[in-house]
Motif scaffolding. Sequence first.
Motif, PDB file in Angstrom:
ATOM      1  N   VAL A 537       0.831  -1.375  -0.016  1.00 51.00           N
ATOM      2  CA  VAL A 537       0.064   0.060  -0.223  1.00 51.00           C
ATOM      3  C   VAL A 537       0.580   1.203  -0.385  1.00 51.00           C
ATOM      4  O   VAL A 537       1.728   1.470   1.141  1.00 51.00           O
ATOM      5  N   PRO A 538       0.767   1.948  -0.855  1.00 56.09           N
ATOM      6  CA  PRO A 538       1.930   3.155  -0.951  1.00 56.09           C
ATOM      7  C   PRO A 538       1.426   4.239  -0.077  1.00 56.09           C
ATOM      8  O   PRO A 538       0.326   4.460   0.536  1.00 56.09           O
ATOM      9  N   ASP A 539       2.493   5.560  -0.055  1.00 54.94           N
ATOM     10  CA  ASP A 539       1.388   6.531   1.394  1.00 54.94           C
ATOM     11  C   ASP A 539       0.654   7.261   0.320  1.00 54.94           C
ATOM     12  O   ASP A 539      -0.318   7.439   2.080  1.00 54.94           O
ATOM     13  N   ASP A 540       0.057   6.827  -0.955  1.00 57.86           N
ATOM     14  CA  ASP A 540      -0.695   7.960  -0.784  1.00 57.86           C
ATOM     15  C   ASP A 540      -1.472   7.278  -2.321  1.00 57.86           C
ATOM     16  O   ASP A 540      -1.697   6.558  -2.743  1.00 57.86           O
ATOM     17  N   ALA A 541      -2.918   6.251  -1.807  1.00 59.17           N
ATOM     18  CA  ALA A 541      -3.475   5.069  -1.747  1.00 59.17           C
ATOM     19  C   ALA A 541      -4.564   5.923  -2.904  1.00 59.17           C
ATOM     20  O   ALA A 541      -5.209   4.963  -3.543  1.00 59.17           O
ATOM     21  N   THR A 557     -11.027 -12.902   5.644  1.00 56.41           N
ATOM     22  CA  THR A 557     -10.433 -12.360   4.612  1.00 56.41           C
ATOM     23  C   THR A 557      -9.174 -11.492   4.995  1.00 56.41           C
ATOM     24  O   THR A 557     -10.097 -10.259   4.699  1.00 56.41           O
ATOM     25  N   HIS A 558      -7.677 -11.646   4.893  1.00 59.80           N
ATOM     26  CA  HIS A 558      -7.386 -10.795   5.129  1.00 59.80           C
ATOM     27  C   HIS A 558      -6.612  -9.782   3.481  1.00 59.80           C
ATOM     28  O   HIS A 558      -5.885 -11.433   3.032  1.00 59.80           O
ATOM     29  N   PHE A 559      -6.055  -9.138   2.943  1.00 57.69           N
ATOM     30  CA  PHE A 559      -5.694  -8.869   1.279  1.00 57.69           C
ATOM     31  C   PHE A 559      -4.787  -7.374   1.274  1.00 57.69           C
ATOM     32  O   PHE A 559      -5.474  -6.573   2.565  1.00 57.69           O
ATOM     33  N   VAL A 560      -4.926  -7.526   0.185  1.00 57.93           N
ATOM     34  CA  VAL A 560      -3.287  -5.955   0.548  1.00 57.93           C
ATOM     35  C   VAL A 560      -3.373  -6.406  -1.556  1.00 57.93           C
ATOM     36  O   VAL A 560      -3.713  -7.620  -1.646  1.00 57.93           O
ATOM     37  N   GLN A 561      -3.255  -4.857  -2.068  1.00 55.78           N
ATOM     38  CA  GLN A 561      -3.073  -4.518  -3.697  1.00 55.78           C
ATOM     39  C   GLN A 561      -2.714  -3.430  -3.581  1.00 55.78           C
ATOM     40  O   GLN A 561      -2.822  -3.056  -2.438  1.00 55.78           O
ATOM     41  N   GLY A 562      -1.369  -3.777  -4.377  1.00 60.04           N
ATOM     42  CA  GLY A 562      -0.903  -3.369  -5.139  1.00 60.04           C
ATOM     43  C   GLY A 562      -1.723  -1.423  -5.697  1.00 60.04           C
ATOM     44  O   GLY A 562      -2.773  -1.988  -6.219  1.00 60.04           O
ATOM     45  N   LEU A 563      -1.033  -0.701  -5.949  1.00 61.78           N
ATOM     46  CA  LEU A 563      -1.575   0.194  -7.117  1.00 61.78           C
ATOM     47  C   LEU A 563      -0.683   0.487  -8.252  1.00 61.78           C
ATOM     48  O   LEU A 563       0.709   0.172  -8.253  1.00 61.78           O
ATOM     49  N   LEU A 564      -1.303   0.544  -9.228  1.00 55.87           N
ATOM     50  CA  LEU A 564      -0.683   0.612 -10.639  1.00 55.87           C
ATOM     51  C   LEU A 564      -1.467   2.169 -11.516  1.00 55.87           C
ATOM     52  O   LEU A 564      -2.477   2.790 -10.882  1.00 55.87           O
TER      53      LEU A 564
END
Length: 654
Positions: A537-541, A557-564
């Motif tokens: 998770v970047p500083d600014d989501a 359910t635990h989740f994490v997702q990147g940002l493109l």
Amino acid sequence: MPMTWRGRRTTAMLCSAVLGLALSLSGCGGGTTGDAAAGPLTPTLPELSGSVTDGAAVPDLTLQVTVKGNVGTARTAEGRRDALNGNYLASLDQLSGPYLLRATSAEAEHTMSVATAPGTANVTPLTTLVTAQLLAREPFAYFDGLGGRGGFTAATPEAIAAATASVRRTLVRDFGFELPASLGDWITAPFQPVAGDAMFDSLAALRAALAAAGTDYHALATTIAEEAGRCQAEHVNVASGSEIDPFCPFSKRNEVDPEDSSVYEIGFGNVRGDALAVRVRGDAVLSAELLTAGGDRHACSAAACRGISLGTAAADLTQPLSFSGAVLLGGGASVVLDGTLQTSVPGIALPGLPCSANRYYLIHPDRSVEGYCALPDDYGLGVAGRSATSGSTRIVYTFDGEVEGVAGPAIEVVTQGDAVLRVLAYRRDPETGLPTPLYQCRDGGCTGATLGPVRIDGSLGIPIELRDVHLDDVPLQAVLPDGSLSGTDPVTLQAELAGYIVNDPSALPLLPVPCTAGAPSVAATLSDVSEPVNVCVPDDAMGFLLSGTYFDAGTRTHFVQGLLSDEAGSFTPGNAVNVFVRGGAVIRVSFDAFGGPSYGCEGSACAGVSVSAPNGAGERTVSFAGTLLQEIATAGLPADRTASLSGSFVAPPP
């Protein structure tokens, strides 16, 4: 016997004469006097015009005629009532031929036509039939598929003449409808679309003849196009007197004689109901028979069947069956056959299909056969299927099929470079839309599956990669409930399919927003990618919910997702990691690559993953230590790629 059918002037003249040193313009019209200088002549732009009618109504001013060509942007002309010059006038400025035309009107049915040069191009049911014959594909769908681009090349004067003759013969043979030769060229001969005009009256009579046979010219155009496509693939010319008709196989069979196992009867049927059968023992032709739908029989036997021969068998035991001046007698008359057909596999009867390309057959162990037509692409390129890249190394071609509106199994072909890795036949649940696997080959078992060379089509303004997929008797094993393959009694897949991939070079690449140094992140190492993929998770989501926890039916359910980002101001969630926990135990882990495959593990196979107890803020830390996930293919089937997860992320409370 009638068969059952499914289912657009200007001339600029410039003259001059040189008499000694004087230039005289008096004979050119618009001469000059005194010292006035003549201005330059501006050439008139090329145009198409003509009469438009469906034989039942004259289009009103709501008429539009759209012209597409070989190179240039499509042109549209509005309708008009001008009895001398037709119903439309279309400029061909910056549009080069040949030309494909479509007329639409609120008062009349849609019609089509072709032209090779500026001038007259009528648009009528007859020209629609000629267009269908010329294209060898459904003309209206082809026209729509062209979009606004060029690329139409099919029409030449010779090809149009041949298509016209073929349509004329079809109307006589199958409907007993003969057009007077005095009509002239159906496309270029001017006429007035009013009762009493020979062409208009002929068009009205054509509509009546087709209606009496239970069809109309739109359905006939589709059938003519389908038959023309079959004839392009293979045909035998049947000459009877001065008439020559192509016999184009719609169905095939190659069966053992039940009374003599050494004899095979090779049979072909066409769309009209005619049947051609050749009996052979080994490579020797014993007899041949042509039985028409009207009951006429022509035959030969033994030595009289000279000119009929079998060629060398292919790996699947199909053979070319050649006819060279082969004479079949019957009822005091004879027919002469010339051409080559390809037999079906011995013991197999292939059902007739309305499509002539992009079709496939599933041949079951009991030799019964299912046949389907792959649905065409949306661009009119003559290809099929939905295609997509899968990660950085794979392309997946998916071909949905149907026959007469009945959905068939989808065929999925997974490729890497020039190799076919997997082929899957599956159906979609009509209620959920989820795929149910039927048959598959994988792990080196897709023998007979090959790819043609890559071809690039640029007619849409962007490069489209076209590639043929050849499935020659590919053995597919039944998929068992646990995802394994049966290993016995495979079905055999026969197909010639053309797939495509759209590559837009102007599209900006989506790149991951970098992780903050020292912040928690998960590194996914993919088996076919050299650099790991970092998920964080970047500083600014950018307003996206990129990590969290939720409950569903007893599962946390635990989740994490990147940002493109495309680095031009657009963002989207990207690669995702999910951990499913029930009763304090990790029951499943998944990694979903953006635009690529999914990976997962179940239960005890999810080694190296842990979930901490919540801290004072209710956050949990999810950690991975080389947790290995397997690629999950369509319908949840296992595949060959892997993803290894290392690192951690912090999951906020629900």
